[in-house]
Design a protein around this motif. Structure first.
Motif, PDB file in Angstrom:
ATOM      1  N   GLY A  30      -7.724  -6.142   1.184  1.00 20.93           N
ATOM      2  CA  GLY A  30      -7.741  -5.883   2.620  1.00 20.93           C
ATOM      3  C   GLY A  30      -8.466  -4.585   2.930  1.00 20.93           C
ATOM      4  O   GLY A  30      -9.002  -3.894   2.063  1.00 20.93           O
ATOM      5  N   GLY A  31      -8.471  -4.218   4.208  1.00 21.17           N
ATOM      6  CA  GLY A  31      -9.166  -3.014   4.660  1.00 21.17           C
ATOM      7  C   GLY A  31      -8.327  -1.769   4.483  1.00 21.17           C
ATOM      8  O   GLY A  31      -7.290  -1.765   3.825  1.00 21.17           O
ATOM      9  N   ALA A  32      -8.790  -0.703   5.094  1.00 16.67           N
ATOM     10  CA  ALA A  32      -8.091   0.570   5.010  1.00 16.67           C
ATOM     11  C   ALA A  32      -6.794   0.504   5.800  1.00 16.67           C
ATOM     12  O   ALA A  32      -6.744  -0.058   6.895  1.00 16.67           O
ATOM     13  CB  ALA A  32      -8.972   1.683   5.554  1.00 16.67           C
TER      14      ALA A  32
END
Length: 126
Positions: A30-32
């Motif tokens: 996933g992203g940050a």
């Protein structure tokens, strides 16, 4: 002569001995995510996150604010001084400046030179 060749052909064993098992490798998906110190779990790039340009527009210029002290008697056993501060407007006195940019040249931050910028951008390895 063959015995020397056999001794030299031994596999390399490091002198450092590590204690304990290997640490597991964690793969993030996933992203940050939100920073640990972020209020209400605000993630970078979300609708709640304020862009830098908008934040900088709201900044106020640096200003010298003077104050006058109302002294009151010390209270309590700890000996802390309880004072109320009243801010008053006054003119700058000798050796006071209204801005960091008004300081003499020897007290200002020296601008970075091109070789220093190159070292920083290279991560310190040149």
């Amino acid at each position: 002569m063959r015995q020397t060749a056999i001794r030299l052909a031994k596999s390399y064993t490091p002198m450092i001995k590590f204690v304990g098992a290997r640490h597991p490798v964690i793969h993030h998906t996933g992203g940050a995510g939100a920073h640990a110190c972020a209020l209400d779990g605000v993630a970078p790039g979300s609708s709640q996150c304020l862009p830098a340009a908008e934040y900088l527009k709201k900044l106020q210029p640096f200003e010298v604010v003077s104050y006058k002290v109302k002294s009151t008697p010390k209270r309590g056993i700890s000996g802390t001084d309880k004072r109320g501060y009243t801010y008053t407007d006054r003119a700058l006195q000798e050796n006071e400046v209204a801005s960091v940019l008004s300081l003499p040249k020897r007290f200002r931050v020296r601008p970075l030179e091109d070789p220093e910028i190159d070292v920083i951008n290279a991560g310190g390895a040149l």
